[in-house]
Design an enzyme around this catalytic site. Structure first.
Site, PDB file in Angstrom:
ATOM      1  N   LYS A  54       0.842  -1.201   0.000  1.00 31.27           N
ATOM      2  CA  LYS A  54       0.000   0.000   0.000  1.00 31.27           C
ATOM      3  C   LYS A  54       0.880   1.255   0.000  1.00 31.27           C
ATOM      4  O   LYS A  54       0.613   2.217  -0.721  1.00 31.27           O
ATOM      5  CB  LYS A  54      -0.929  -0.004   1.228  1.00 31.27           C
ATOM      6  N   GLN A  98      -4.311  -1.751   9.654  1.00 27.54           N
ATOM      7  CA  GLN A  98      -4.190  -3.059   9.002  1.00 27.54           C
ATOM      8  C   GLN A  98      -4.821  -4.134   9.884  1.00 27.54           C
ATOM      9  O   GLN A  98      -4.466  -4.300  11.042  1.00 27.54           O
ATOM     10  CB  GLN A  98      -2.703  -3.369   8.731  1.00 27.54           C
ATOM     11  N   ASP A 121     -10.582   3.262   4.690  1.00 27.83           N
ATOM     12  CA  ASP A 121     -10.877   1.833   4.536  1.00 27.83           C
ATOM     13  C   ASP A 121     -12.388   1.576   4.665  1.00 27.83           C
ATOM     14  O   ASP A 121     -12.850   0.471   4.398  1.00 27.83           O
ATOM     15  CB  ASP A 121     -10.134   1.039   5.628  1.00 27.83           C
TER      16      ASP A 121
END
Ligand code: NDP
Length: 293
Positions: A54, A98, A121
């Protein structure tokens, strides 16, 4: 007739170029460089790899990435404290935690501590709640499901009024992709490990999304001729004939299904490259919104 192959690599490449051009414009015209903070707790090698991917993708198109690694044993307060700091930092437009987090941490509370307008996200409970409600719009949509929708649109699928079947109901893929299909006015059936007679449910689908994590589970005779098939699955299987001794396959038996479907994503090379692309897009959107905020 063999299905049209939906090329996720090509679509992702084109989108990343467009996002990169917008990043440059934002910088030139407004002096803003979009910034993404990644928060990794613990040392899971797969998570470290995803975070690196990422960060690299960000840097390639001019988004600044800020990497934060906390030790496995970090407390709830330490993790939430860091996220609160990042939420207040004007150089950071998006925050990505994450997953999975170490088991002792309360995931919902951690995700809930991300500022709503930086939740690139799309996992903040309020954003997920809005996604689940009629007539409400989340600020951000989770990246893999968002990528599935873009692939369907780019492939020319008629979503409104279609019968859509989603295999899988996880918080990160199955459930949000089902909600997005519903928002787009499909008639949606969600299947899971307790569903009965999957083949006959799948055969009804004009749009079939497979997100179960079971290698090549969806067979050719599960699929309605002409259906759009999106294979989210990414499974490592042993293969003594492969150089490395393994290969990656999806949840769909690609060779069989491509003979029946109207359009299909390969795996790898379908949904995978779209996930990070949509993260870049969400980060750009967050930075653009900060102009008016
Ligand atoms: P989860 O394991 O969290 O969820 C799997 C879902 O599939 C669950 O809802 C489960 O049902 C259901 N399921 C499992 N076995 C069966 C079965 N035999 N029949 C019917 N339903 C079943 O997985 P994820 O959603 O995280 O991931 C799914 C796949 O997508 C994986 O291969 C993963 O690697 C891949 N993936 C790919 C991404 C990408 O960027 N390309 C991103 C994220 C995931 P129940 O709820 O009843 O347990």
């Amino acid at each position: 007739m063999a299905a049209k192959i939906i090329d996720g690599n090509a679509i992702a490449k084109e989108m990343r170029q467009e996002i990169g051009a917008e990043v440059e414009r934002l910088n030139k015209e407004h002096g803003i460089t979009p910034g993404l903070a990644t928060v990794l707790v613990g040392e899971r090698p797969a998570s470290q790899m995803y975070v690196r991917m990422k960060q690299r993708a960000c840097e390639k198109i001019g988004i600044r990435s800020f990497g934060y690694s906390l030790p496995e044993g970090s407390t709830q307060e330490e993790v939430e404290g860091l996220i609160r700091e990042l939420s207040a930092n004007p150089e950071i437009h998006g925050i990505l935690v994450q997953l999975p987090l170490p088991r002792h941490l309360d995931e919902e509370r951690v995700l809930g501590s991300v500022a709503l307008e930086k939740d690139v996200d799309g996992f903040h409970p309020i954003n997920i709640g809005r996604l689940a409600m009629k007539g409400r719009e989340p600020l951000f949509v989770p990246c893999t499901p968002y990528g599935c929708m873009v692939l369907l649109e780019k492939a020319g699928a008629q979503i409104e009024g279609a019968e859509a079947v989603v295999l899988g109901r996880s918080n990160i893929v199955g459930l949000p992709v089902s909600m997005l299909l519903l928002h787009a006015n499909a008639t949606v059936t969600i299947c899971h490990s307790r569903s009965k007679d999957l083949p006959s449910i799948c055969r009804r689908a004009d749009i079939l999304v497979a997100a179960v994590g079971r290698p090549e589970m969806v067979k050719g005779d599960w699929v309605k001729p002409g259906a759009y098939v999106i294979d989210v699955g990414s499974n490592k299987v042993e293969d003594p004939t492969a150089e490395k001794g393994y290969r990656w396959v999806g949840d769909v038996a690609f060779d069989e299904v491509k003979e029946v479907a109207g359009a299909i994503t390969p795996s790898p090379g379908g949904v995978g490259p779209m996930t990070i692309t949509m993260l870049l897009k969400n980060t750009l959107t967050a930075a653009q919104r900060s102009l008016s905020g």
